[in-house]
Every structure is written in structure tokens, then in C-alpha cells.
Design a protein around this motif. Structure first.
Motif, PDB file in Angstrom:
ATOM      1  N   HIS A  81       0.863  -1.176   0.000  1.00 50.88           N
ATOM      2  CA  HIS A  81       0.000   0.000   0.000  1.00 50.88           C
ATOM      3  C   HIS A  81       0.905   1.233   0.000  1.00 50.88           C
ATOM      4  N   ASP A  82       0.774   2.045  -1.018  1.00 49.93           N
ATOM      5  CA  ASP A  82       1.656   3.210  -1.156  1.00 49.93           C
ATOM      6  C   ASP A  82       1.175   4.347  -0.258  1.00 49.93           C
ATOM      7  N   LEU A 142       3.890  14.628  19.207  1.00 53.54           N
ATOM      8  CA  LEU A 142       4.609  13.352  19.251  1.00 53.54           C
ATOM      9  C   LEU A 142       5.881  13.354  18.424  1.00 53.54           C
ATOM     10  N   GLY A 143       6.021  14.332  17.531  1.00 57.97           N
ATOM     11  CA  GLY A 143       7.206  14.391  16.677  1.00 57.97           C
ATOM     12  C   GLY A 143       7.211  13.355  15.585  1.00 57.97           C
ATOM     13  N   ILE A 144       6.013  13.063  15.029  1.00 61.12           N
ATOM     14  CA  ILE A 144       5.907  12.092  13.947  1.00 61.12           C
ATOM     15  C   ILE A 144       5.112  12.699  12.792  1.00 61.12           C
ATOM     16  N   HIS A 145       5.135  12.035  11.655  1.00 65.56           N
ATOM     17  CA  HIS A 145       4.432  12.534  10.477  1.00 65.56           C
ATOM     18  C   HIS A 145       2.925  12.522  10.722  1.00 65.56           C
ATOM     19  N   VAL A 146       2.244  13.536  10.234  1.00 62.59           N
ATOM     20  CA  VAL A 146       0.807  13.658  10.460  1.00 62.59           C
ATOM     21  C   VAL A 146       0.023  12.496   9.844  1.00 62.59           C
ATOM     22  N   ALA A 147       0.559  11.887   8.780  1.00 59.02           N
ATOM     23  CA  ALA A 147      -0.137  10.753   8.150  1.00 59.02           C
ATOM     24  C   ALA A 147      -0.261   9.572   9.104  1.00 59.02           C
ATOM     25  N   ILE A 148       0.700   9.415  10.006  1.00 55.84           N
ATOM     26  CA  ILE A 148       0.640   8.313  10.975  1.00 55.84           C
ATOM     27  C   ILE A 148      -0.538   8.513  11.923  1.00 55.84           C
ATOM     28  N   LYS A 187       3.001   9.583   0.091  1.00 56.73           N
ATOM     29  CA  LYS A 187       3.401   8.401  -0.669  1.00 56.73           C
ATOM     30  C   LYS A 187       4.822   7.960  -0.297  1.00 56.73           C
ATOM     31  N   VAL A 188       5.135   6.727  -0.651  1.00 54.12           N
ATOM     32  CA  VAL A 188       6.436   6.165  -0.277  1.00 54.12           C
ATOM     33  C   VAL A 188       7.210   5.637  -1.492  1.00 54.12           C
ATOM     34  N   ARG A 189       6.516   5.004  -2.427  1.00 58.23           N
ATOM     35  CA  ARG A 189       7.201   4.298  -3.511  1.00 58.23           C
ATOM     36  C   ARG A 189       8.137   5.186  -4.320  1.00 58.23           C
TER      37      ARG A 189
END
Length: 408
Positions: A288-289, A368-374, A397-399
């Protein structure tokens, strides 16, 4: 329950007539669905044991596949495909099993063994080639796609190359095919779906071989991966090149991270591979991208290293969409991964738990110091509403960070 059935004596099965009589008795007993602790339930268990013992001695030795065993029993008892539904689950599953498009699950094997008296060792014969390298059928591997991915190098382009030789030579650098297949026998599959083990073996071998090309990895020290270590990795998610930075960071700590797209019918998000004690390997497919899926999968695999490194299991396969609820270790890894990314005490006191808004997600992610997508991914998952926060999820996205891969 028929009194006549209960009065019939159980006897040692010596011939086909005794065998047929025992099958009739067991069919009648199963039809009444007896309590295992009752007299009928005990009789059912004894009959099952006697039938298994007889068939282990007399079942056709040349029977090569579980499906042939099922067809053999259907012919013996004049059964139709619909008669298999109680043991296999549905008309479509029966059709897929009999047409060899779907492997038997353990629950199906147990039901067929108990209900139709087919020995489990015959039904499990499907994995025999993984136990005995001399029985390997190389054409069962996804050779064409392996070639298209470059697994065989230039040899794939030679029209005179023997396919069996190509596949065997691909596995040979691992020591022997038996080495990897030994790993597969000691693996745990976090999935409620049947996986193509040949495709898994090919994917796993590539990941192990790719990890072997990573030079200057220091030896991994058990105990390195703990919640603080995992949080350090998670904090890299805020960077544009976060997944690449995570791979570099893990490498400096003796963990090889390999990205390789999944094969069809593997339903794979990630895997933890303990091929040797020096360097554990994490393989990820980016099936899952999405950035939220990437970071949760990575944390889940790190959790396996933190919790289960050095134990008997050498390989954890993870299908995060359809988990197997029966493996406690997968639940442990889920909980540690989730707590690392979004601690429960922070979640419970955050507006993000109640309000599915981008602002609430941004606020908690910053804290929390993490990406908002998480955070957005957790909000969607907790509320079981995957229409929330699409603008955040779809934009992460990651790919694209791994352009050398052939993404489908």
C-alpha cells in the motif's frame, strides 16, 4: 443419536470392509455433533484414530497431492462437491480446492481428517517439497516474474537456458534450497488468507540475498531494539526522505532493511527474517503506497526483533490487512508498534481521538514528533472510517523514494 450406532462395537480395522464400516459409523457420529467429553464424542475420537492408523498403512503410496486424496475419498463414498462444504466452508472454496487454485488451510485439514478420515499427513503433503529438496518442482516458483524482476541477471535473456537450472541457481548462494525452506517451516504467517509459499520463498530469498550485499553492517546486538530505539526511528518520519533515513539508521545498528514489491497471492506487507544471528533482516513490500502503512509496518517488524529475537521462530510474515488472531506474538508486536507511534496516554487525552479533523491530527503529530499521516491513519483505523482525512493520507506516498523498483 441412534441407539444402534452407540451399541455397535469398535474393532481394529483389518481390511476394506472394516474400513467402510468404520467410515459409516464416523459419519453417523459426526452428524449428531457430539460433545467431545461424551461417550459418543469419545467413540468418535477412537474411530478417527483407528481410521488414520489403517490409512497410514494402506492409503495409496503413489498419491501425490492432497486434492487427489480428497478425490479418492469422494469416489469411495460417492460424494459430490457440495458434500465437502461442511469441511471446506463454501461452494466457491470447494471449487477452488478441487481445481487446485487454493491451498488447504489447517482448519480444512482438521475437518477433512476428522470428517472424511483422510490422514493429515496426506493432506499436508503439499509442503513435502519444502521438507525434501529432492522433491522440489522448480516450475512451481513464479519463474517468469522472477526473471522480469532481474533475479536471474542476463541468464533470463538466453532462450536456451533451462528454467529449472535458473531457479535452482537462484537459491544456491543461500547454501542450499533446504536452508531457506527450513526457515519457511519455522515461520509464522500473520494472515487469515492462504499464501503462495513458492512466491514467498522467492521473495524471501531475494531479500536475504539483497541484505547480503550490504557491506560494512556492524554485528547486531540483542537488546538494541527497545521502545526508545523505535521512537528514534519513528521521529525520522517527519523528514521528506524519512524511509531512506530509517534504512540508513537501521543499517548502522546492524539491521538490514530491504524494499521489494510483493508477488501476487502473497498478501505481504513486511517480514522479519532471522537468517543468521549477525544481522536480522526486515523486508518490506510497500504493498500500500501510504506513509502511515509504511511506518506501522516498520514498527511492527522492529517489535518482532525487540520481543522475539532469539526465539525459535526464524521468519515472521505479516499481512496487516487480514491478521491471524490466533498468534499471540502478532498481537504483542501490534501493541508495541502502536504504543511506540502513538502512546495510549497521549491518544486518550487528545482531541484527535474524538474529532476527525486535519487540525487535530496535526496537533497530535506535532506533539509526538511524527508525520501527520501516521496520526491520520490511526484516527481512521480506530474509528473504522477510512473516508476520513483522505487529503492527508493520499498525499503521503512512499514508492517514489524507491524509483529503482518496478512498481505495479
Amino acid at each position: 443419536m441412534s441407539t444402534k450406532i452407540m451399541e455397535e462395537k469398535i474393532k481394529v480395522i483389518k481390511n476394506e470392509r472394516d474400513h467402510a464400516d468404520a467410515l459409516k459409523m464416523i459419519a453417523a457420529l459426526i452428524g449428531s455433533d457430539p460433545d467431545p467429553e461424551s461417550e459418543a464424542g469419545e467413540k468418535l475420537g477412537i474411530l478417527s484414530t483407528l481410521i488414520q492408523d489403517y490409512e497410514s498403512r494402506t492409503f495409496p503410496a503413489s498419491l501425490p497431492e492432497p486434492v487427489d486424496a480428497i478425490l479418492f475419498r469422494m469416489e469411495q463414498q460417492n460424494l459430490k462437491p457440495r458434500d465437502l462444504i461442511p469441511y471446506i466452508g463454501s461452494r466457491s472454496k470447494v471449487s477452488e480446492i478441487l481445481s487446485r487454485k487454493r491451498p488447504l488451510t489447517l482448519s480444512m485439514i482438521r475437518s477433512l481428517e476428522t470428517g472424511l478420515g483422510i490422514p493429515a499427513k496426506v493432506l499436508l503433503k503439499e509442503v513435502d517439497e519444502f521438507r525434501n529438496p529432492e522433491q522440489i518442482v522448480w516450475s512451481h516458483f513464479p519463474v517468469k516474474e522472477m526473471g522480469e524482476r532481474g533475479y536471474f541477471g542476463n541468464a533470463w535473456l538466453r532462450t536456451t537456458t533451462n528454467v529449472d537450472e535458473l531457479a535452482e541457481s537462484f537459491f544456491r548462494p543461500l547454501g542450499s534450497p533446504a536452508v531457506l525452506f527450513g526457515l519457511l517451516r519455522k515461520s509464522t504467517y500473520r494472515s487469515s488468507r492462504p499464501m503462495d509459499k513458492h512466491a514467498l520463498a522467492a521473495w524471501s530469498a531475494y531479500v536475504v540475498k539483497k541484505a547480503g550485499t550490504m557491506k560494512n553492517l556492524p554485528a547486531f546486538k540483542q537488546g538494541t531494539v527497545n521502545p526508545e530505539f523505535m521512537q528514534t526511528v519513528a521521529h525520522l518520519s517527519v523528514e521528506n526522505r524519512g524511509p531512506l533515513l530509517a534504512a540508513d539508521f537501521l543499517g548502522k545498528n546492524g539491521i538490514a532493511l530491504v524494499i521489494e514489491p510483493p508477488f501476487p497471492k502473497t498478501y505481504l506487507d513486511g517480514a522479519t527474517i532471522i537468517f543468521d544471528k549477525k544481522n536480522p533482516i526486515i523486508g518490506m513490500t510497500i504493498r500500500h503506497d501510504r506513509l502511515d502503512n509504511f511506518w506501522f509496518t516498520l514498527m511492527h517488524e522492529l517489535a518482532h526483533i525487540a520481543l522475539h529475537y532469539g526465539q525459535n521462530t526464524s521468519l515472521f510474515y505479516d499481512d496487516l490487512d487480514n491478521p491471524d488472531p490466533n498468534d499471540a506474538r502478532e498481537g504483542e508486536a501490534d501493541r508495541l508498534a502502536g504504543e511506540t507511534l502513538v502512546p495510549a496516554n497521549k491518544w486518550e487525552n487528545s482531541p484527535a481521538r474524538l474529532i476527525p479533523s486535519p487540525m487535530a491530527a496535526q496537533s497530535l503529530a506535532k506533539e509526538l514528533g511524527i508525520h501527520v499521516a501516521i496520526v491520520a491513519g490511526k484516527m481512521r483505523h480506530e474509528d473504522n472510517r477510512y473516508v476520513y482525512l483522505n487529503s492527508i493520507i493520499s498525499g503521503a506516498k512512499v514508492r517514489a523514494l524507491f524509483p529503482e523498483k518496478k512498481w505495479k
